[in-house]
Design an enzyme around this catalytic site. Structure first.
Site, PDB file in Angstrom:
ATOM      1  N   GLN A 104       0.842  -1.192   0.000  1.00  0.00           N
ATOM      2  CA  GLN A 104       0.000   0.000   0.000  1.00  0.00           C
ATOM      3  C   GLN A 104       0.876   1.241   0.000  1.00  0.00           C
ATOM      4  O   GLN A 104       0.384   2.355  -0.096  1.00  0.00           O
ATOM      5  CB  GLN A 104      -0.873   0.016   1.263  1.00  0.00           C
ATOM      6  N   CYS A 151      -1.372  16.547 -20.794  1.00  0.00           N
ATOM      7  CA  CYS A 151      -0.866  15.800 -21.964  1.00  0.00           C
ATOM      8  C   CYS A 151      -0.324  14.424 -21.575  1.00  0.00           C
ATOM      9  O   CYS A 151       0.132  13.671 -22.420  1.00  0.00           O
ATOM     10  CB  CYS A 151       0.221  16.593 -22.683  1.00  0.00           C
ATOM     11  N   HIS A 161      -1.273   1.416  -4.549  1.00  0.00           N
ATOM     12  CA  HIS A 161      -1.571   2.842  -4.431  1.00  0.00           C
ATOM     13  C   HIS A 161      -0.622   3.693  -5.276  1.00  0.00           C
ATOM     14  O   HIS A 161      -0.521   4.898  -5.076  1.00  0.00           O
ATOM     15  CB  HIS A 161      -1.512   3.294  -2.965  1.00  0.00           C
TER      16      HIS A 161
HETATM   17  P1  NAD Z   1      -1.231   2.975   8.987  1.00  0.00           P
HETATM   18  O1  NAD Z   1      -0.418   4.213   9.180  1.00  0.00           O
HETATM   19  O2  NAD Z   1      -2.700   3.059   9.091  1.00  0.00           O
HETATM   20  O3  NAD Z   1      -0.760   1.878  10.041  1.00  0.00           O
HETATM   21  C1  NAD Z   1       0.584   1.586  10.251  1.00  0.00           C
HETATM   22  C2  NAD Z   1       0.658   0.213  10.911  1.00  0.00           C
HETATM   23  O4  NAD Z   1       2.033  -0.119  11.045  1.00  0.00           O
HETATM   24  C3  NAD Z   1       0.048   0.184  12.308  1.00  0.00           C
HETATM   25  O5  NAD Z   1      -0.716  -0.997  12.440  1.00  0.00           O
HETATM   26  C4  NAD Z   1       1.281   0.174  13.233  1.00  0.00           C
HETATM   27  O6  NAD Z   1       1.022  -0.517  14.422  1.00  0.00           O
HETATM   28  C5  NAD Z   1       2.288  -0.547  12.382  1.00  0.00           C
HETATM   29  N1  NAD Z   1       3.700  -0.229  12.612  1.00  0.00           N
HETATM   30  C6  NAD Z   1       4.264   0.979  12.909  1.00  0.00           C
HETATM   31  N2  NAD Z   1       5.604   0.866  12.986  1.00  0.00           N
HETATM   32  C7  NAD Z   1       5.906  -0.441  12.721  1.00  0.00           C
HETATM   33  C8  NAD Z   1       7.119  -1.182  12.613  1.00  0.00           C
HETATM   34  N3  NAD Z   1       8.328  -0.618  12.792  1.00  0.00           N
HETATM   35  N4  NAD Z   1       7.037  -2.502  12.304  1.00  0.00           N
HETATM   36  C9  NAD Z   1       5.845  -3.114  12.115  1.00  0.00           C
HETATM   37  N5  NAD Z   1       4.668  -2.458  12.211  1.00  0.00           N
HETATM   38  C10 NAD Z   1       4.702  -1.148  12.489  1.00  0.00           C
HETATM   39  O7  NAD Z   1      -0.731   2.384   7.608  1.00  0.00           O
HETATM   40  P2  NAD Z   1      -1.483   1.533   6.493  1.00  0.00           P
HETATM   41  O8  NAD Z   1      -2.250   0.420   7.092  1.00  0.00           O
HETATM   42  O9  NAD Z   1      -0.429   1.238   5.507  1.00  0.00           O
HETATM   43  O10 NAD Z   1      -2.564   2.514   5.856  1.00  0.00           O
HETATM   44  C11 NAD Z   1      -2.341   3.878   5.619  1.00  0.00           C
HETATM   45  C12 NAD Z   1      -2.377   4.310   4.162  1.00  0.00           C
HETATM   46  O11 NAD Z   1      -1.455   5.392   4.003  1.00  0.00           O
HETATM   47  C13 NAD Z   1      -1.884   3.295   3.187  1.00  0.00           C
HETATM   48  O12 NAD Z   1      -2.500   3.523   1.978  1.00  0.00           O
HETATM   49  C14 NAD Z   1      -0.396   3.628   3.086  1.00  0.00           C
HETATM   50  O13 NAD Z   1       0.173   3.269   1.873  1.00  0.00           O
HETATM   51  C15 NAD Z   1      -0.393   5.133   3.165  1.00  0.00           C
HETATM   52  N6  NAD Z   1       0.900   5.611   3.728  1.00  0.00           N
HETATM   53  C16 NAD Z   1       2.035   5.254   3.071  1.00  0.00           C
HETATM   54  C17 NAD Z   1       3.277   5.603   3.555  1.00  0.00           C
HETATM   55  C18 NAD Z   1       4.509   5.155   2.766  1.00  0.00           C
HETATM   56  O14 NAD Z   1       4.445   5.039   1.554  1.00  0.00           O
HETATM   57  N7  NAD Z   1       5.614   4.866   3.437  1.00  0.00           N
HETATM   58  C19 NAD Z   1       3.376   6.328   4.755  1.00  0.00           C
HETATM   59  C20 NAD Z   1       2.176   6.704   5.408  1.00  0.00           C
HETATM   60  C21 NAD Z   1       0.944   6.304   4.883  1.00  0.00           C
HETATM   61 ZN    ZN Z   2       1.840  18.352 -20.316  1.00  0.00          ZN
END
Ligand code: NAD
Ligand code: ZN
Length: 246
Positions: free
Chosen positions: A101, A130, A119
């Site tokens: 995601q 364009c 995503h």
């Molecule tokens: P979320 O922020 O809702 O949840 C993060 C999850 O990761 C939580 O369950 C938390 O407990 C857990 N977590 C935090 N640190 C951790 C670690 N070190 N190891 C393991 N687990 C850990 O994220 P989501 O469920 O991915 O949903 C949020 C949406 O936002 C998604 O679409 C995501 O792609 C996007 N998003 C992406 C990024 C990125 O690209 N790095 C950053 C922020 C949000």
């Molecule tokens: Zn253009």
């Protein structure tokens, strides 16, 4: 705990056909804040405002006002041990693919080959007029940046309120329905349609292994509590030890 690692590792060796579904938590150790991390960045900038398609279409400068946080630093973010462990599992022919995601491109940077970015990714930016593509770091300056044709530029990511790329979600569903194990890593598993994938996997007989610092999917068959960058390399080591001993 040691027994838990052994059980999970043995299940993965025996069943193979493993798929990983990753969320923001896997990149936390690379210094990218998760949405759950409300005290930090996202407490200040509500993603529902700064990353919503409605707001973007009305006033793209809102989104692009945060460009320094993401686009400019894109090349500074590095994969962590968790991303590399998934790459190793793919090379060991245990992991079939990574469904992510995340939009940070870190799985691809780590060397994983079969990655489904449901995503999208901030690696690529395109012109709304364009359709010309630009790749980071070669993005024109400006808030918002404009294409040479005068059109506004938008990253190739799914903003809140936007449809997911149909091909990616179809592939992700297929992988979820046909895998035998799903590793659910660092996701709060509440953002749909990604949140439906572990249910799809489970309904089709797959076992779920959740890796998270706090439990988010109570129906998982196995739950390993801890940081992804600690747990995943330990799983890889355990698999290596078992297969060498055989
Ligand atoms: P979320 O922020 O809702 O949840 C993060 C999850 O990761 C939580 O369950 C938390 O407990 C857990 N977590 C935090 N640190 C951790 C670690 N070190 N190891 C393991 N687990 C850990 O994220 P989501 O469920 O991915 O949903 C949020 C949406 O936002 C998604 O679409 C995501 O792609 C996007 N998003 C992406 C990024 C990125 O690209 N790095 C950053 C922020 C949000
Ligand atoms: Zn253009």
């Amino acid at each position: 705990m040691e027994n838990l690692y052994k059980k999970v590792a043995e299940t993965m060796i025996n069943l193979k056909q493993c798929v990983a579904l990753t969320g923001a938590g896997i990149s936390e150790e690379s210094g990218i804040p998760t949405f759950r991390d409300k005290g930090g960045l996202w407490g200040k900038y509500d993603p529902m405002v700064y990353a919503s398609i409605d707001v973007f279409m009305k006033d793209p400068s809102k989104y692009w006002s945060l460009r320094d946080l993401f686009i400019k630093n894109y090349d500074d973010y590095k994969p962590n041990k968790a991303h590399y462990a998934l790459k190793d599992l793919e090379e060991m022919e245990i992991l079939r693919c990574v469904i992510t995601q995340n939009i940070d491109g870190l799985h691809i940077k780590a060397g994983s080959k079969n990655v489904i970015e449901i995503h999208g990714s901030i690696r690529e930016i395109f012109c709304l007029k364009c359709n010309k593509k630009y790749e980071t770091p070669n993005i024109p300056d400006g808030i918002p940046p404009y294409c040479s044709c005068g059109g506004v530029l938008k990253p190739n990511t799914v903003l809140f309120g936007e449809e997911l790329p149909p091909e990616a979600i179809m592939k992700a569903k297929h992988e979820s329905m046909t895998c035998k194990i799903m590793l659910l890593i660092g996701t709060s598993a509440i953002v749909y349609p990604a949140a439906s994938l572990p249910h799809l996997a489970q309904q089709n007989g797959a076992q779920i292994v959740e890796i998270n610092i706090e439990r988010a999917f109570p129906n998982a068959d196995y739950y390993i509590e801890g940081k992804a960058g600690v747990v995943l390399p330990k799983i890889v080591d355990t698999i290596r030890t078992i297969t060498i001993d055989r």
